[in-house]
Scaffold this active site. Structure first.
Site, short mmCIF file in Angstrom:
data_model
loop_
_atom_site.label_atom_id
_atom_site.label_comp_id
_atom_site.label_asym_id
_atom_site.label_seq_id
_atom_site.Cartn_x
_atom_site.Cartn_y
_atom_site.Cartn_z
N TRP A 143 0.56 -1.27 -0.33
CA TRP A 143 -0.36 -0.47 -0.12
C TRP A 143 1.03 1.23 0.08
O TRP A 143 0.77 2.27 -0.88
CB TRP A 143 -1.05 -0.26 1.26
CG TRP A 143 -2.40 1.89 1.09
CD1 TRP A 143 -2.96 1.03 1.04
CD2 TRP A 143 -1.74 2.47 2.12
NE1 TRP A 143 -3.83 2.21 0.94
CE2 TRP A 143 -2.32 3.12 1.48
CE3 TRP A 143 -0.67 3.05 2.78
CZ2 TRP A 143 -2.97 4.94 1.85
CZ3 TRP A 143 -0.59 4.27 3.58
CH2 TRP A 143 -1.83 5.03 2.98
N GLY A 162 -5.76 -2.68 -2.67
CA GLY A 162 -5.08 -2.94 -0.19
C GLY A 162 -6.28 -1.53 -0.30
O GLY A 162 -5.86 -1.22 1.29
N ASP A 163 -6.30 -0.21 -0.55
CA ASP A 163 -6.89 0.52 -0.35
C ASP A 163 -8.08 0.44 0.42
O ASP A 163 -9.35 0.57 -0.41
CB ASP A 163 -6.40 1.61 -0.93
CG ASP A 163 -6.91 3.29 -0.27
OD1 ASP A 163 -5.72 3.41 0.21
OD2 ASP A 163 -7.68 3.84 -0.21
N PHE A 164 -8.53 0.97 1.91
CA PHE A 164 -10.33 0.45 2.11
C PHE A 164 -10.40 1.99 1.38
O PHE A 164 -11.88 1.34 0.79
CB PHE A 164 -10.28 0.39 3.67
CG PHE A 164 -11.56 0.83 3.98
CD1 PHE A 164 -12.20 -0.58 4.06
CD2 PHE A 164 -12.98 1.60 4.35
CE1 PHE A 164 -14.20 -0.32 3.96
CE2 PHE A 164 -13.60 2.34 4.77
CZ PHE A 164 -14.73 0.92 4.93
N TRP A 204 -11.49 7.39 -5.39
CA TRP A 204 -11.33 8.76 -4.23
C TRP A 204 -12.51 9.84 -3.98
O TRP A 204 -12.22 9.90 -3.12
CB TRP A 204 -9.91 8.80 -3.65
CG TRP A 204 -8.88 7.56 -3.52
CD1 TRP A 204 -9.06 7.17 -2.11
CD2 TRP A 204 -7.90 7.46 -3.65
NE1 TRP A 204 -7.56 6.25 -1.79
CE2 TRP A 204 -6.86 6.18 -2.52
CE3 TRP A 204 -6.55 7.52 -4.79
CZ2 TRP A 204 -5.86 5.89 -3.14
CZ3 TRP A 204 -5.63 7.19 -5.19
CH2 TRP A 204 -4.72 6.18 -4.36
#
Length: 210
Positions: A143, A162-164, A204
């Site tokens: 990450w 892997g980023d929530f 994002w």
């Protein structure tokens, strides 16, 4: 040193709009691609900041980072050689935990050994090659490397599954009943290639754009 994107953002957004109707709607709602790269003189400097900021936010992280840099400036600046000259006690007093102290020591050693390349040499390595080398540093995982590739090096095609927040945005936008696995996201993201970094930025922004 001012980093630059390794791609044309206008072409990237046009590609996303042409290949994915959901992404086309999202890019129109969010607006122009406006990611600002974080300037860095070296990968040592960038990764040092990443380690210091881990599990911290805002003022606390910035304060500790500033104190660590102040210690380094007394010994030559934000370079691996300077960190060797700073005592453990000084770094702990600056606010580093024991785990982060061990991580920055390992970062310094890996830079001096050549495992962590210079910015110039990093430009000749693929994303996968950089990830393989940088994750050898204690405390640096995939990450962290993905964030470095996107926000410091300006690489075009990074997909940080892997980023929530990425997983949450993907779940909402593509109406998934269960949390999507990395494999599911990667499968869909084939249509975003070679601009998955730009798609990630829009994912994002989805979470903080009405």
């Amino acid at each position: 040193m001012r980093q630059r994107f390794q791609f044309d953002p206008v072409d990237a957004v046009a590609h996303l709009r042409a290949t994915d109707p959901v992404m086309a709607t999202l890019t129109k709602r969010v607006g122009p691609f406006a990611l600002k790269l974080t300037p860095s003189h070296s990968l040592f400097e960038a990764l040092l900041r990443s380690i210091v900021y881990q599990q911290l936010h805002g003022k606390a992280a910035a304060t500790i980072h500033g104190r660590v840099l102040a210690q380094l400036r007394q010994h030559g600046g934000p370079i691996p050689e300077a960190l060797i000259r700073v005592s453990d006690e000084a770094l702990r007093t600056a606010g580093l935990s024991r785990a982060k102290l061990l991580a920055v020591r390992d970062l310094s050693a890996k830079c001096l050994a050549g495992t962590v390349p210079s910015l110039k040499d990093a430009g000749r390595l693929t994303d996968a090659e950089l990830e393989e080398r940088l994750t050898e540093v204690r405390g640096i995982g995939p990450w962290t490397v993905h964030m470095l590739l996107i926000f410091t090096l300006g690489r075009a095609d990074v997909m940080p599954t892997g980023d929530f927040a990425i997983r949450l945005a993907f779940k909402q936008l593509y109406r998934k009943r269960i949390d999507p696995s990395p494999a599911v996201i990667l499968r869909h993201a084939r249509c975003w290639q070679p601009y998955r970094s730009v798609a990630s930025w829009y994912l994002w922004r989805h979470l903080d754009t009405p």
